[in-house]
Design an enzyme around this catalytic site. Structure first.
Site: not given
Length: 337
Positions: A34, A180, A222, A265-267, A299
């Site tokens: 990042r 998760e 999650k 959010s996963g992409g 993200r």
């Protein structure tokens, strides 16, 4: 000593309507990527500066109930000498901790993974509790590949059992477990396939949680949203389809005693993750969903903030404004209408 009441209270606080969780638990390698994207060196002083920028953003506690930290971050302090855990607690935000040790390939199914970190987990949880953490996170990763029959029964069983063992260890030491199970977006499969796999995965996970005696009202789920594969053809109305399919899958599989479902959010882009969450809370089926539907984004809360910051101290205010804008948008999206 029983932590049942404390676990229940913490899980409810993390699931407060209109609030979500900031996932700031990137490993040293991940946060390095990042930082590299904005031309900043992956040095501890830069990692600490980014986390302090986020945690000191004025008013972010109105939208964020908890923050997931990496081990290094939990042990770090801000410019004032105050630990990040204490900084968060002073603002009414609950500190959490990532406790898994990453994934590795399954020997019998090398295209799939299991998550490491169970060895010594109870002792680490005890230490993290003493340091101020009150919840934890463990990520399992599953892949859809229709041609190869993935996810396999082995991957489902291994990851569901590990999630349950993790959750039990956390609760025995006073930490609310965030469970998760992430189904990756990779592939060209349709949304119906993701919905069916999501049901299989959640059925396996909750069967394992019950088997291990996990307190369901003292945990957070999650999950991924039910989406088409990243390379699949999609309709113009895909956001609404994702919202409907996700709520339907959850209503079929998640017990009502779970207080909160806080999505990864996963992409997805920042805008997709927010809009799909908003639509979930306005679907007809959401009226019968007994849990909070909110966010636990990394993200999708930080991307704009990182770009605005660029590693420069003179950009901190602009970066915090970008971060707060994303927090506020997702807070509003998580309110049931």
């Amino acid at each position: 000593m029983s932590f049942a009441d404390e676990l229940r209270a913490t899980a409810l606080a993390l699931s407060a309507p209109g609030k979500g969780i900031l996932a700031a638990d990137e490993s040293t390698g991940t946060i390095g990527k990042r930082l590299a994207s904005i031309g900043v060196e992956n040095a501890i002083e830069n990692r600490v500066a980014l986390r302090e920028l986020l945690f000191s953003a004025p008013g972010f506690e109105k939208y964020v109930s908890g923050v997931i930290l990496f081990d290094e971050t939990l042990r770090s302090t801000g410019k004032s000498g105050t630990s990040f855990a204490e900084m968060l607690r002073s603002r009414g935000v609950t500190p959490g901790i990532k406790v898994d040790a990453g994934t590795r390939a399954l020997d019998a199914s090398p295209n799939e993974t299991f998550t490491q970190g169970l060895d010594g987990l109870a002792e680490r949880c005890e230490e993290y509790y003493a340091m101020g953490a009150r919840f934890a996170k463990w990520r399992a990763v599953l892949t859809i590949d229709e041609a190869k029959g993935l996810p396999s029964a082995l991957a489902l069983a291994e990851n569901a059992n590990a999630l349950a063992r993790y959750a039990s260890a956390c609760q025995s030491r006073g930490l609310v477990p965030i469970v998760e199970p992430e189904i990756l977006m990779d592939g060209a499969h349709g949304i119906e396939v993701c919905g069916a796999v999501t049901r299989r995965v959640l059925d396996a996970v909750f069967s394992a949680l019950r088997l291990h005696g996990v307190q369901l009202d003292g945990m957070i789920l999650k999950p991924n949203m039910v989406t088409p594969g990243a390379s699949a053809k999609t309709s113009a109305n895909v956001d609404a389809e994702v919202a409907r399919a996700t709520v339907a899958a959850l209503c079929d599989t998640v017990p009502p005693s779970v207080p909160g479902i806080l999505f990864l959010s996963g992409g997805q882009s920042e805008e997709e993750a927010t809009e799909r969450l908003r639509l979930m809370n306005t679907t007809q089926k959401a009226d019968r969903a007994p849990w909070t539907l909110s966010f636990s984004y990394g993200r999708a809360l930080q991307a704009s903030c990182l770009k605005a910051w660029g590693g420069k101290s003179e950009n901190v205010s602009a970066a915090q404004a970008a971060f707060l804008d994303r927090c506020k948008s997702n807070s509003e999206a998580s309110i049931r209408r």
